[in-house]
Write a protein that holds these residues in place. Structure first.
Motif, short mmCIF file in Angstrom:
data_model
loop_
_atom_site.label_atom_id
_atom_site.label_comp_id
_atom_site.label_asym_id
_atom_site.label_seq_id
_atom_site.Cartn_x
_atom_site.Cartn_y
_atom_site.Cartn_z
N LYS A 1 0.95 4.24 -3.12
CA LYS A 1 0.58 5.12 -2.58
C LYS A 1 2.00 6.60 -3.11
N ALA A 2 3.03 5.64 -2.35
CA ALA A 2 4.66 6.51 -2.61
C ALA A 2 4.59 7.17 -4.12
N TYR B 1 1.40 9.33 -5.35
CA TYR B 1 1.35 11.31 -5.28
C TYR B 1 2.35 11.64 -4.45
N SER C 1 -10.37 3.38 -3.83
CA SER C 1 -10.38 4.13 -2.55
C SER C 1 -11.27 5.69 -2.22
N ARG C 2 -11.62 6.06 -1.04
CA ARG C 2 -12.36 7.04 -1.48
C ARG C 2 -11.14 8.31 -1.75
N GLY C 3 -10.13 8.00 -2.11
CA GLY C 3 -9.39 8.85 -2.20
C GLY C 3 -8.86 9.49 -3.94
N ASN D 1 0.75 -0.80 -0.49
CA ASN D 1 0.33 -0.05 0.16
C ASN D 1 1.24 1.99 -0.38
N ILE D 2 1.81 1.58 0.67
CA ILE D 2 2.44 1.90 0.98
C ILE D 2 4.06 2.33 -0.63
#
Lengths: 298, 298
Positions: A255-256, A259, A280-282, A251-252
């Protein structure tokens, strides 16, 4: 091997297959935006399950044209989940997509013994990333479903991902089993599992790809780093699939790259009778749209 | 808060303190290049421990001027490690740096009960990253030393990092305890630890910073993501310190940002009587040089 989402899109358009999405609890702005874009770009069809009036109002808001025949009315999330899953089970939809309902409610309908769409195996998540700094798509698994996989579960996660990649045209994907280091060390159990998976692959016990592990992330993606470290491998510097040691790492990592690394992502849940889009919501509308593209490509 | 390595460099130059590095097994090309650059840019001094002739030959090759008084001859890695550690212990050097010897050999001398430089606490690694997509330096810990930290060890890792940041002028750093999600979930033990650390911080049992956790990576670095998810926190979107659940996650996160996210990194081992520069074989000369800068700044 796919270089980009653009290449994936071209492939989907060339195949020209009409796919149908069942969208559970469809009165969801971002989902409807994604469907609108996917209709225009890919010609996807969608069945909208949820509250009739809310769906129509939300569709108008985002400029999506819906035929009333394509709405299946219910005002319960649970029923929306069950109806959407039923459409997939009965062959009336090819892809299941989560709208505005809790993930747990949708998955409960998916795994229902009698009326679900489980195939018996483990369900897992794959994040497909297009990084501007890597030469092809990256399949990162599992950063979304299986929390702390043991060796057997890692094998299942890998199997889901290899099967999925095969559906996209990968004959022999290169798999990096990630860790902090490239040597097996009892103090880092993930390196032991990684070494074991690579061994099983060499022994022919796991097929469908070339598995290397443990691999540090730099070795997995950088041929130069492999050269400096004197590490010779078909996978190093050219990995397609990145098996993370656990959900936090997967996950990290994703996302890294999204983002802070400018990567685009598409996500999909594997291991059921059909791909499940569960963003996901984001997530941005683009991520939702790319996820639809990914699910359609299989 | 430091925005960049440039700001850190200005700070070091403004302080104008002369620092001395003890370089163990100094006949190492990349290390000598970094020392050469650090001498020019920062006025650092270095004591070179290792084989006299090899050091002189290598220094000539990279264009580094060495006074013969600054070489301490030995042709054993073990002795080089012990001598370098001894220089730090006796106050003749401020920073210990690994040259061309195995990490284990250096650390053995560091942790020696009688002649080492341990202070009794846990030793841990911090990677300080400058990402072109984040508005300030990121302190990622621990992706290099402690393999599978329990709650107490996480607290010690955090304490090392907060103390280190304080030395760089951080009064109240914002700490994100990373996980896949932002809610405590028994199936993900790292979220339980993260919740506990945040709780202990709120109760005043851990000080020196504002600790938030568990936090997903997007919440840790993106104010927009926090807004979308309705997550209110002083830390979200503005984290200084990122506590990784384990070594694999910390390591893979840093490497993803460096290799695919265009980030620059400096690394340092904390928890001994002096900072220890322990860069990996694959590290660039720039990374080595930035690591020297970081160690000098404290």
């Amino acid at each position: 091997m796919l270089k980009s989402f653009g290449e994936l899109k071209a492939k989907v358009l060339a195949a020209g297959q009409k796919k149908v999405i069942a969208l559970a609890s469809a009165a969801d702005e971002a989902s409807l935006e994604a469907i609108r874009d996917a209709q225009q770009a890919l010609g996807v069809e969608c069945l909208f399950i949820g509250d009739n009036d809310s769906i129509i109002a939300m569709a108008e808001k985002v400029g999506l044209d819906i035929k009333s025949d394509n709405i299946i009315h219910t005002n319960s999330h649970q029923q929306a989940a069950e109806l959407a899953v039923g459409l997939v089970r009965d062959g009336k939809a090819d892809v299941l997509m989560k709208g505005q309902l809790p993930t747990g409610t949708l998955l409960k309908a998916v795994v229902d013994k009698d009326r679900g769409i489980r195939t018996g195996g483990l369900m897992s998540h794959v994040a497909v990333l297009e990084s501007p700094s890597y030469h092809k798509l990256m399949f990162i698994t599992d950063g979304g479903m299986v929390t702390g996989p043991n060796l057997e579960q890692k094998q299942a996660i890998l199997d889901n991902c290899v099967t999925f990649a095969a559906g996209l045209g990968y004959n022999m994907p290169k798999v990096a089993v990630l860790a902090a280091v490239e040597t097996v060390n009892d103090k880092m159990p993930e390196t032991v599992d990684a070494g074991r998976l690579a061994e099983m692959n060499r022994a022919g016990e796991i097929g469908g790809g070339i598995i290397e592990g443990p691999l540090s992330f730099d070795l997995a993606i950088s041929a130069e780093s492999a050269k400096i470290k004197g590490f010779t491998s078909q996978v190093a510097g050219d990995s397609d699939i990145f098996l993370a040691p656990d959900i936090a790492t997967g996950n990290i990592l994703s996302k890294a790259l999204i983002y802070l690394g400018g990567a685009k992502m598409a996500g999909c849940v594997l291991g059921a009778a059909a791909p499940i889009i569960l963003v996901s919501r984001g997530a941005s509308a683009e991520e939702k749209m790319l996820s639809i593209l990914l699910a359609m490509a299989v």
